[in-house]
Structure formats: C-alpha cells, structure tokens
Motif scaffolding. Structure first.
Motif, PDB file in Angstrom:
ATOM      1  N   LEU A   1     102.600  53.605 -38.751  1.00 19.96           N
ATOM      2  CA  LEU A   1     101.549  54.578 -38.475  1.00 19.96           C
ATOM      3  C   LEU A   1     100.170  54.006 -38.764  1.00 19.96           C
ATOM      4  N   ARG A   2      99.997  53.453 -39.954  1.00 20.75           N
ATOM      5  CA  ARG A   2      98.673  52.964 -40.338  1.00 20.75           C
ATOM      6  C   ARG A   2      98.233  51.780 -39.477  1.00 20.75           C
ATOM      7  N   THR A   3      99.164  50.889 -39.193  1.00 16.73           N
ATOM      8  CA  THR A   3      98.792  49.741 -38.368  1.00 16.73           C
ATOM      9  C   THR A   3      98.502  50.181 -36.940  1.00 16.73           C
ATOM     10  N   ALA A   4      99.336  51.080 -36.403  1.00 16.73           N
ATOM     11  CA  ALA A   4      99.092  51.578 -35.049  1.00 16.73           C
ATOM     12  C   ALA A   4      97.768  52.308 -34.971  1.00 16.73           C
ATOM     13  N   ALA A   5      97.452  53.115 -35.984  1.00 21.81           N
ATOM     14  CA  ALA A   5      96.179  53.843 -35.985  1.00 21.81           C
ATOM     15  C   ALA A   5      94.997  52.874 -36.007  1.00 21.81           C
ATOM     16  N   ARG A   6      95.107  51.857 -36.859  1.00 19.56           N
ATOM     17  CA  ARG A   6      94.009  50.884 -36.943  1.00 19.56           C
ATOM     18  C   ARG A   6      93.849  50.099 -35.645  1.00 19.56           C
ATOM     19  N   ILE A   7      94.969  49.682 -35.066  1.00 25.16           N
ATOM     20  CA  ILE A   7      94.915  48.844 -33.880  1.00 25.16           C
ATOM     21  C   ILE A   7      94.501  49.644 -32.642  1.00 25.16           C
ATOM     22  N   THR A   8      95.016  50.869 -32.498  1.00 25.67           N
ATOM     23  CA  THR A   8      94.615  51.669 -31.338  1.00 25.67           C
ATOM     24  C   THR A   8      93.160  52.109 -31.442  1.00 25.67           C
ATOM     25  N   GLU A   9      92.669  52.235 -32.654  1.00 29.61           N
ATOM     26  CA  GLU A   9      91.239  52.541 -32.818  1.00 29.61           C
ATOM     27  C   GLU A   9      90.382  51.407 -32.274  1.00 29.61           C
ATOM     28  N   GLN A  10      90.868  50.168 -32.468  1.00 28.07           N
ATOM     29  CA  GLN A  10      90.146  49.013 -31.909  1.00 28.07           C
ATOM     30  C   GLN A  10      90.290  48.942 -30.391  1.00 28.07           C
ATOM     31  N   ALA A  11      91.521  49.170 -29.909  1.00 16.72           N
ATOM     32  CA  ALA A  11      91.791  48.987 -28.485  1.00 16.72           C
ATOM     33  C   ALA A  11      91.284  50.152 -27.639  1.00 16.72           C
ATOM     34  N   TYR A  12      91.349  51.379 -28.168  1.00 12.95           N
ATOM     35  CA  TYR A  12      90.970  52.577 -27.404  1.00 12.95           C
ATOM     36  C   TYR A  12      90.034  53.430 -28.261  1.00 12.95           C
ATOM     37  N   PRO A  13      88.803  52.968 -28.468  1.00 12.74           N
ATOM     38  CA  PRO A  13      87.909  53.614 -29.437  1.00 12.74           C
ATOM     39  C   PRO A  13      87.523  55.040 -29.076  1.00 12.74           C
ATOM     40  N   GLY A  14      87.597  55.429 -27.820  1.00 10.99           N
ATOM     41  CA  GLY A  14      87.167  56.771 -27.441  1.00 10.99           C
ATOM     42  C   GLY A  14      88.266  57.807 -27.451  1.00 10.99           C
ATOM     43  N   MET A  15      89.461  57.414 -27.809  1.00  7.29           N
ATOM     44  CA  MET A  15      90.595  58.323 -27.717  1.00  7.29           C
ATOM     45  C   MET A  15      90.586  59.333 -28.869  1.00  7.29           C
ATOM     46  N   LEU A  16      90.797  60.610 -28.521  1.00  7.54           N
ATOM     47  CA  LEU A  16      90.798  61.664 -29.533  1.00  7.54           C
ATOM     48  C   LEU A  16      91.979  61.526 -30.484  1.00  7.54           C
ATOM     49  N   ARG A  17      91.743  61.861 -31.760  1.00  7.81           N
ATOM     50  CA  ARG A  17      92.803  61.935 -32.757  1.00  7.81           C
ATOM     51  C   ARG A  17      92.819  63.348 -33.319  1.00  7.81           C
ATOM     52  N   PHE A  18      93.941  64.027 -33.198  1.00 11.94           N
ATOM     53  CA  PHE A  18      94.055  65.384 -33.693  1.00 11.94           C
ATOM     54  C   PHE A  18      94.776  65.468 -35.035  1.00 11.94           C
ATOM     55  N   CYS A  19      95.608  64.487 -35.341  1.00 11.09           N
ATOM     56  CA  CYS A  19      96.465  64.542 -36.537  1.00 11.09           C
ATOM     57  C   CYS A  19      95.961  63.547 -37.574  1.00 11.09           C
ATOM     58  N   SER A  20      95.636  64.038 -38.757  1.00 14.67           N
ATOM     59  CA  SER A  20      95.106  63.166 -39.813  1.00 14.67           C
ATOM     60  C   SER A  20      96.215  62.311 -40.402  1.00 14.67           C
ATOM     61  N   LEU A  21      95.825  61.171 -40.991  1.00 11.00           N
ATOM     62  CA  LEU A  21      96.788  60.254 -41.595  1.00 11.00           C
ATOM     63  C   LEU A  21      97.170  60.732 -42.985  1.00 11.00           C
ATOM     64  N   PRO A  22      98.377  60.346 -43.444  1.00 13.24           N
ATOM     65  CA  PRO A  22      98.805  60.763 -44.790  1.00 13.24           C
ATOM     66  C   PRO A  22      98.034  60.012 -45.863  1.00 13.24           C
ATOM     67  N   GLU A  23      97.978  60.608 -47.029  1.00 12.58           N
ATOM     68  CA  GLU A  23      97.315  59.978 -48.167  1.00 12.58           C
ATOM     69  C   GLU A  23      98.304  59.073 -48.876  1.00 12.58           C
ATOM     70  N   THR A  24      98.492  57.851 -48.365  1.00 16.84           N
ATOM     71  CA  THR A  24      99.405  56.889 -48.990  1.00 16.84           C
ATOM     72  C   THR A  24      98.703  55.563 -49.106  1.00 16.84           C
ATOM     73  N   GLY A  25      99.362  54.634 -49.821  1.00 12.92           N
ATOM     74  CA  GLY A  25      98.776  53.314 -50.022  1.00 12.92           C
ATOM     75  C   GLY A  25      98.689  52.520 -48.729  1.00 12.92           C
ATOM     76  N   ARG A  26      97.890  51.482 -48.763  1.00  9.83           N
ATOM     77  CA  ARG A  26      97.677  50.638 -47.602  1.00  9.83           C
ATOM     78  C   ARG A  26      98.904  49.782 -47.345  1.00  9.83           C
ATOM     79  N   SER A  27      99.290  49.663 -46.076  1.00  9.44           N
ATOM     80  CA  SER A  27     100.460  48.867 -45.723  1.00  9.44           C
ATOM     81  C   SER A  27     100.079  47.417 -45.508  1.00  9.44           C
ATOM     82  N   ALA A  28     101.121  46.580 -45.355  1.00  5.83           N
ATOM     83  CA  ALA A  28     100.900  45.152 -45.101  1.00  5.83           C
ATOM     84  C   ALA A  28     100.123  44.965 -43.813  1.00  5.83           C
ATOM     85  N   GLU A  29      99.215  44.002 -43.817  1.00  6.24           N
ATOM     86  CA  GLU A  29      98.385  43.730 -42.653  1.00  6.24           C
ATOM     87  C   GLU A  29      99.089  42.768 -41.704  1.00  6.24           C
ATOM     88  N   GLU A  30      98.670  42.834 -40.436  1.00  2.00           N
ATOM     89  CA  GLU A  30      99.250  41.957 -39.427  1.00  2.00           C
ATOM     90  C   GLU A  30      98.385  40.728 -39.174  1.00  2.00           C
TER      91      GLU A  30
END
Length: 1000
Positions: free
Chosen positions: A675-704
């Motif tokens: 989830l976190r990696t997809a959110a970060r990467i799609t934000e870069q690839a599709y910056p204008g796309m609406l997000r309706f669902c907030s992310l959970p309050e959890t620790g940061r995952s491993a980076e790619e």
C-alpha cells in the motif's frame, strides 16, 4: 562508511564475487558474508587485516573502529584497531597477561602479587599495583572503548568481549564445536575445532618466561588445548584427513612429549600417509623415554597404534591387467522428455572439453527438489557413454535423503574399487585415495557421476588430472565455488515447459496430450517433474479414480498429500521438500515459511524484507541461502520466484510452526508495504489522480530504491491485485480499498479493466461489510469508471456512478461528487444521451470551480469539449478545450495537456485545418509517449492516421493505423476491432469518433 559497506562497494566496483574475494583473502565465504552484512558480532582483527590487504582498502575508507585486542595464546600482543601497542615494561606485561587470562572474573590481589614478584615482595606492593593499573589504563587509551579495567575488592577485573582476546574466542569456538559434534554435524564441528586451534601461536604468554608456564590457569589451559587437538584429530581421521591433523599433533607433542594419546595418533597418521617406518621409529623412541624417565611401559592406546602400523602393506593393482571397463550408470528413465536446451549445452561443453588439453572438467546440474537433476544427468551420461571407453562410474552421496550421508572419502573408495582396486588395498588417508584415483585415471577416458552432492568440497578430491575424463555432478545447493578450482559448466534446471509437462503426463498415464484435464493437472503439479511422475503413477494404477476426479482432489484437497505414491512417504513431493528444508538455519527457515503467505509466485526483495520484518540488507543474506538451496529462484536482480508446490509447502509449514499472531503480523506488514509503496509511486506517476481513502497510521515500509514507478507497478501487478482480493476477504479489510484507490490511475492508464473491476468489486464488498461509507463511495466510483472504460455494460457504469455521486454528496466530499458526475456524463454521452451529458458535465465543472478543484475542472472541461464537438457546438467546444489546455499547462499536468491538444486537433481536422491539426496531434503524441500513456498514444496514432487519410496520404495513414492497432492490441482495448474493420474498409470512420475522454 562501515567495513561491510566498503567491501560491498569494492566488489560492485571491481566485479569480484564473494567466493573470489574470500579465497584471495584466505577467509571463509561465511565470514565474508557476515562482515558484509554486519552480522555475527565484531569481526576478528585477523580477518579484517586479511580483507584490507586483499582489497587495498584503508582504515579511513572502511571506517574501521579502533577496537582493543589482547592475545595471549603465544607471545603477548596488544592491538588497538590495526595498530600494535607496545607494552614494554615486564611488570605491565605480566599484569596484563594475568588479567587477560582471567578476563571477566575478579583477580585477587594475592594472585597478582604471586605473578609479579613470587618472592621478595616489596613493602609498597599495593601502591605499585595501583601504579601499574593506572599505566595500563593510559596505555590502552580511548581505543579500548568497550573494555574496562575495574577495581574488584582488593583486586581487579578486566572486562572483554569474546572477540577482544584469543583466549575468549578460543573458548567460544570450542563450545560451538562441541555443540556441533554432539548434534552429529561432524564436518562443521571439525571446521570449528580447526578455527579454534588456529588461534594458538605457541605456548601461552611464551615471552614472559618459563616460570609463568607453571601458573595453574596456564597449565589447565594447555591441557584444554591438547584435548581440543585430540577432538579435532579424531574428526579429521574419521574423514580420512590424516595428513591435515599431523601438524597440530606435532605441536601438542612438543608441549607434552610423553602424552600417549597424542603420540598414538601421530603413529596412526604416519601409517595412514605411507610413513610406516617413521611411525615404528616414533613408537620405539617414546617407549625408550617412558622407561628411562618414568620407569613404565607404553600404555594400551600406544601399543594398539603400534600394532596397527605393523599390519602388512596391501599392494595396489598394476596397470597391466585391467578388469573390464566399469558400467555403473543406473538404468535410464523409460520416459525422458524435454530439456533439449540443457542437453545441447552439455553436449557442446563435452565437445569443447575433449578437444582441449585442460584438466578436470566438471558439469554441475543444480535445481530444486524434484526438478529432475538426476534424471537429466543419467540420461545424458547414457547418451554420451560411448565417448568414455574406459567406463562410467556412479556414486550417490545421499546428500538429500534419510540415509546416512556419505563423504568424498566414500566416493573415492567406491570409484577405486570400481576401477579394480581391491578393497584391502584402498589407502586409509583421503588424500592418498585421491592421489591413487588420479594415477589410475591418468591414461583413461572415464565418466564419473556424483549424485546428490551437498558441497563443492565433496567434488574436489575425485577430480581427475587428465583432459579426457569428465565429472558430472548433481546438487540442490550452489556449487559455484567449483569454478575457482576447475573448468566447470553450470546447468540450472527449472520446472518443465507447459508442452513438455503435458507430454510427459500423457506418455506416463497413457492418455492423449489433447486431453483437456492434463493442462490443469500439469499446473497443479507446478510442472515439477517429480510431481508429474507421481500424479501419472497414481493415474496409471487408478489409485485416485478418474483423471477428472484426481484433478478435482488436487484442486480442492491437500495437494501435497495427494502427490504421494501409495503409502510410501519417501516417494512424495513433500518428502523431497522436507530434506531441503531441514538444511536451513533458523532465520532462513522462518523466511522460507513466510513465503507461503505471499500472494503470488513472484516477489521482490523489498517485499520479502517487509514480510520478514527485517531490513533489506538482512533479508538479502537470508534469501541468498534459500537461493543456494534452490528453494527460490532469482528471476532478475532483486526479484525471486517460488513455484506453486514449494509455496504451498511453505504455507503448510507456516501454519504448523508459526502462531496465528505471527502470520497475521507478517501479512499486515506485506500488505502495508504494498500500500505505502504503491501510494508513493502512483503519486509520482499520476500526480493529478484523486485519493479518497487515507493511509493507515503505521511505520514506514522497506523502500524500493531508484526503481522507475512504471517498472515497479508492472512487476508487482499480480501481487497488488492478489493483495486486494486477500485482504478484502481475510483482512485487514481497509487495505483492500486503500490499495484499490491508490492504483486507480495505473489501472486506468494501462487499460487493465478486468483486474480493476475485480479489485474494486472485492473492495466494495469489504467496505460495505465494514460500514465505511467513504470507502464505499470510492469503490462505487472506481467500479463505475472501470465499467465506463470497458464500454461493455453502460447500465452498470451508470448505477455505480450515481450511487457514488449520492454518497459523496451525503458525505460532503465535493471533489468526489465532481469526479463521479464527470465520469457519468461520458457514460451518458456514449449511451446516446448527449444533451443530458452536457448538463451533468456542466454540474461537474461548477462544483470544481466552487471548491477550487483545478485538476477536476480541467478534466471536466476536456470531456465537456468532447461532447460539445460531437453535438456540433464547435464554438463552445473550442472555448472549453482552450480553457482546459490553459489550465493544464498552469497545473503542469502533462496528461491533461495531451488530452486537450488531442481534442483541439480533432476540431482543426473537422474544419480542414490539416496543418494545425497535425501540429497538435504530434505534440499530444510526444507527451503521451513521454508519460507512457498507452491508450492515449494509441488514440492519437489512430487520429493521425485519419488526418493523413483526409489529406490524401494513404500510405502514411495505413502506417499510423497499424501502429495504433499494435498499441490497442497490447492492452486488449476493444478499439482494436474498429481499426481492423477500418483497414478492411477504409473511409467509413468519422474523425469525431476518435476523440479522447478523461477519467478522474
């Protein structure tokens, strides 16, 4: 930079492998790996020094910490980091030596006095001891961080870690060796004993005078050393390595010249290595000294060794009367299919090997359990047996079975007797056996097959020295180190191709390859040869009923339990997997079990790190062990595959071994990483796309790392979809709609409507079950957009979009309502209700203006211009599209800019302003190519084709239509059908049909 990072950077810069660097430095690969991954505690100073010498790296480059090291197993030496500290004063050397000998325990003042003065103790001894301690503290200095010289009662205590002194390290290694020995890991125990003994450089504190050797602590330590020498020797003898043990035995004999156990083993070693005269001479020397000095005769252990060395020497056969050439190859499998590429590779290597003058050629066939390594080796050996007129030898080392494992010494004995050596004439020493084998093969052409090898060191002793014999090896482990010692060709086996798997099933079960159920059966067996053969055997003996019934049992039941022949547990897929799993250490075994939780057979190293709750660096070390055991396969750098049966086996183990809490936590970590990696990467690839669902309050995952967003999304496509479906059903449910919401732009731009629909439907059900209205609205919108994209069910699209619009309105989310209205307007237009669409789209534009939702406004304007153009409202269309273009440029939104340019160019085309139209289309095409918008690029190529056709450039038009067709086919777009029809019957299409539409 740490030493580990510096070494990894050095290898990346020079291309040197771990095996090559370890060999150059004279350390084990395991030690190098521990240092590179900064595991296993602080490395030995000797190992660090060897690595620095081998690489040319400096202390500054490696950031080496100056750690205190005090060695007493030999002359006293003190180092801080790589710098030697001179402790010149005799009293200081004696005091430091005593404190180190008894490190981590209090040393009484009386003991210190005995060592420093023995007799003639000065009246000021207390002050002198305090002075000596103060001088030692200053001498050791700040580099002694991690050590403390403490006051303890009237005495002192030196606190050291096990890596800060050879005496402590010796104790740790001896204890480890004893544990390994007690659990039956004899080779590992021997290696650990050898490493412990290598720490001894001579007598303890040899430079401090002979009288200090009488200290009780030194006497006890020396006796402990001799005991370890004997333990090491017994293990070396058991492996036939008598020559290796001799130097240690001679050192022990120098310390204790009349030690009967030591001398008895020296006699055995001399006799085993062909030095019987020296053995007899030594016995008589020891006997004389025992009688002269102690007045006793040799004990039973010494006499037994002497009698053994007096046994007659058994002659070895000459070369004159050879026996018939051995033909030891096991029978070939009656059905062998596929592996054409691997057989061609083996044949080519054999030809090049026999035509060369190089020695010791080896073919190494590796792969996972049940993949057919032995079958390929035996099939190829029979195929080429005519090239080896002096025979073919075969030996199974039982590396992966419940039978007692065999050694290289056992293989040598079998090969020697196979070549005609009488069993009584086989030398006891392994090196002697290896030498005899090389002598016998010197002028022969023999093929030697070593089956089920566990380590490269088992192969080295059997290598012939001539250029005409070849060794074939099979193993589940990584034997690439063989390449450092010989001319080796490595062949790695994977599961069979689909065609070969089906053909094998058909041949073995007596059915036609066209039988439909065989396709599913081959996939249920993961195309693993062992599983395929077991399934065919069960079908042939009708043990599982009909083919269809057996397939159904595998599909719905315990697949691993079904893949067993009768009641013979040894003839089972699971039994083969068990033996590979049993070789893993605790951490690697845990990671393997967790692989059963991954949603598909392909996974990245970053995802594995999240699954394990570890760092990427730590996970790399663990997954390398799994790769070496062929339990996973490295597909591309940083990505690994595990076939379905192994994944199923891992899942069963995970359920058996790991608690439900541990499994749930691992699944949560993996889903959160996606989830976190997809959110970060799609934000870069599709910056204008609406997000309706907030992310959970959890620790940061491993980076790619620096992976390109579209590359990551393409690689993880199947895992992301599977994660949504799994979490929607099994939980955590919120991750299903959060991930679907984050991926909407990717799914739309890549026109993956089927995956999009299934994800959104599963997430919608989960949201309704959880009573989350925002998530429900978002998933209704996502489903409606997917249906609109497909064009197959406009009624379902309208239902979901209207439901989404109402929910967003109730929840007071104007951006969501505007997006739903925008998409609904396009569905209405394509359903023939264009005037109603204009009204709905105008609503969307006004909502966006009122809430300052600029991206949504630009998209709605593009779609409003699209519909207005279709209705002939050219002025309104141009006004709206120019407004959209201006807004998209201000937003720096390339996708919207290309969309507006495309539809404006359509208007120019319609008005016969061909040059303006072509200019706009080319600008749109350039942008869409740059941002990777496949659907948009295809639409623009198609539009340029129409424009060229209108301008009378038929050849150019045809080219662009073909290019557009290829792009639409690539994503499975239904527009491909229209282009094929167009190519068959040109001129039936209106330019207005090739406008583009936008989705928020």
């Amino acid at each position: 930079m740490t030493l580990g990072k510096a070494l990894r950077a050095y290898r990346a810069r020079t291309g040197v492998t771990q095996y090559e660097l370890a060999r150059k430095a004279g350390i084990s690969v395991r030690t190098l790996r521990d240092i590179e991954h900064e595991s296993g505690g602080r490395p030995q100073r000797r190992s660090v020094r060897k690595l620095l010498d081998a690489t040319g790296l400096s202390d500054a480059e490696t950031g080496a910490v100056a750690v205190l090291r005090i060695d007493v197993l030999g002359p006293l030496t003190v180092h801080v980091g790589e710098h030697r500290v001179e402790v010149g004063a005799p009293m200081l050397r004696r005091l430091l030596g005593l404190l180190t000998l008894r490190a981590n325990e209090p040393v009484a003042q009386s003991d210190i006095v005995d060592v420093l003065w023995a007799e003639n103790v000065p009246s000021t001894y207390r002050n002198l001891i305090q002075t000596y301690v103060s001088r030692l503290r200053r001498l050791l200095g700040p580099g002694g961080a991690g050590t403390r010289l403490l006051r303890s009662g009237t005495g002192y205590q030196l606190v050291l870690e096990s890596t800060q002194s050879d005496i402590l390290e010796f104790a740790v290694r001896v204890a480890d060796a004893g544990t390994l020995h007690g659990t039956g890991l004899l080779v590992a125990a021997e290696s650990e004993y050898r490493e412990a003994l290598s720490l001894w450089r001579g007598a303890v504190l040899a430079d401090l005078g002979a009288e200090i050797q009488q200290l009780p602590v030194i006497v006890a330590l020396t006796q402990r050393w001799i005991t370890v020498v004997l333990s090491y020797t017994d293990l070396a003898f058991a492996g036939g390595r008598h020559q290796d043990a001799l130097p240690r035995l001679r050192q022990a004999a120098a310390a204790e010249p009349l030690h009967e156990s030591v001398n008895a083993r020296i006699i055995d070693a001399l006799a085993a290595t062909g030095q019987r005269e020296a053995a007899v001479r030594l016995f008589h020397e020891i006997s004389g000294r025992l009688g002269e000095l102690l007045g006793v005769d040799p004990g039973p252990e010494l006499r037994s060794a002497y009698l053994r060395c007096l046994e007659p020497i058994r002659p070895t056969p000459g070369r004159g009367g050879r026996r018939p050439a051995p033909e030891q190859l096991p029978p070939e499998s009656p059905v062998f299919l596929g592996r054409d590429r691997q057989l061609a590779d083996l044949d080519a290597f054999l030809v090049s090997a026999l035509d060369s003058h190089r020695a010791a050629r080896v073919v190494v066939i590796t792969g996972s359990a049940g993949v057919g390594k032995t079958a390929l080796a035996i099939h190829w050996a029979h195929r080429v047996s005519g090239r080896f007129p002096d025979g073919q030898l075969h030996y199974d080392l039982h590396g992966y079975s419940n039978a007692v494992p065999r050694t290289a010494g056992d293989a040598l004995t079998a090969f020697l007797t196979g070549l005609g050596v009488d069993s009584d004439s086989v030398p006891l020493d392994v090196d002697a056996r290896a030498g005899l084998l090389r002598s016998l093969l010197a002028d022969r052409e023999v093929l030697l097959v070593l089956d089920n090898v566990t380590g490269w060191e088992q192969v080295l002793p059997v290598l012939p020295a001539n250029a005409r014999s070849v060794v074939a090896v099979t193993s589940r482990n990584d034997l690439s180190a063989l390449g450092l010692h010989t001319d080796a060709r490595f062949v790695e086996l994977d599961v069979l191709d689909e065609g070969d798997a089906i053909a094998l099933l058909a041949r073995l079960s007596g059915r036609r390859p066209e039988t439909p159920a065989l396709v599913e059966l081959s996939e249920l067996c993961a195309r693993l040869p062992l599983a395929l053969k077991i399934a065919a055997a069960n079908l042939a003996r009708e043990a599982r009923g009909s083919l269809e019934g057996y397939v159904a049992a595998l599909r719905t039941g315990n697949r691993l339990a079904e893949l067993t022949v009768g009641r013979t547990e040894g003839v089972a897929v699971q039994a083969a997997f068990d033996l590979s799993y049993a070789t893993l250490d605790r951490d690697s075994a845990r990671l393997f079990r967790l692989l059963g939780l991954i949603p598909s057979a392909d996974v990245s190293i970053a995802a594995l790190a999240a699954l394990a709750g570890d760092t990427v660096e730590g996970t790399v070390q663990l997954v390398e062990r799994l790769t070496e055991n062929h339990l996973v396969h490295r597909r591309v750098p940083d990505r690994y595959q595990i076939h379905d049966l192994l994944r199923l086996y891992a899942d069963q183990l995970c359920v058996e071994v790991d608690s439900e809490e541990e499994r749930s936590s691992a699944r949560r970590r993996l889903a959160d990483y996606y989830l976190r990696t997809a959110a970060r990467i799609t934000e870069q690839a599709y910056p204008g796309m609406l997000r309706f669902c907030s992310l959970p309050e959890t620790g940061r995952s491993a980076e790619e790392g620096d992976v390109a967003p579209k590359d990551w999304l393409a690689a993880e496509h199947g895992n992301l979809a599977a994660s949504v479906l799994h979490t929607a059903e099994q939980g955590p449910q919120e991750l299903s709609w959060q991930l679907t919401d984050a991926l909407r732009g990717h799914l739309w731009r890549n026109y993956d409507v089927a995956t999009w629909s299934s994800m959104a439907a599963a997430a919608l059900t989960a949201a309704q079950r959880a009573g989350d209205k925002t998530a429900e609205a978002a998933m209704h919108y996502s489903l409606g957009a997917a249906y609109r994209c497909s064009g197959h069910d406009p009624l379902m699209a309208r239902r979901h979009l209207r439901r989404a619009e109402r929910l967003f309105h109730e929840l007071d989310i104007p951006a969501g309502r505007a997006a739903a209205l925008d998409c609904l307007g396009m569905v209405l237009h394509h359903a023939g209700r264009s005037h109603r669409a204009i009204t709905v789209l105008e609503q969307s534009v006004k909502l966006c203006e009122r809430t300052r939702f600029a991206v949504g406004q630009a998209k709605a304007l593009c779609n409003l211009g699209y519909v207005a153009a279709d209705l002939g409202m050219t002025g309104i269309a141009q006004e709206r599209l120019l407004e959209a273009l201006k807004l998209s440029v201000e937003l720096d939104d390339k996708h919207l800019e290309a969309l507006a340019l495309h539809n404006l160019s359509r208007l120019h085309h319609h008005a016969s302003r061909y040059d303006d139209a072509m200019d706009g289309f080319r600008r749109a095409l350039s942008i869409r190519t740059e941002i990777g918008d496949i659907e948009g690029r295809a639409a623009t190529l198609r539009a340029i084709g129409h424009l060229s056709d209108s301008a009378g450039e038929a050849t150019t038009a045809q080219k662009y239509w073909h290019d557009a067709l290829a792009e639409f086919d690539r994503i499975g777009h239904p527009a491909a059908r229209d282009i094929r029809s167009l190519l068959r019957n040109r001129g039936l299409c209106s330019p207005s049909r090739f406008l583009c539409v936008a989705t928020i």
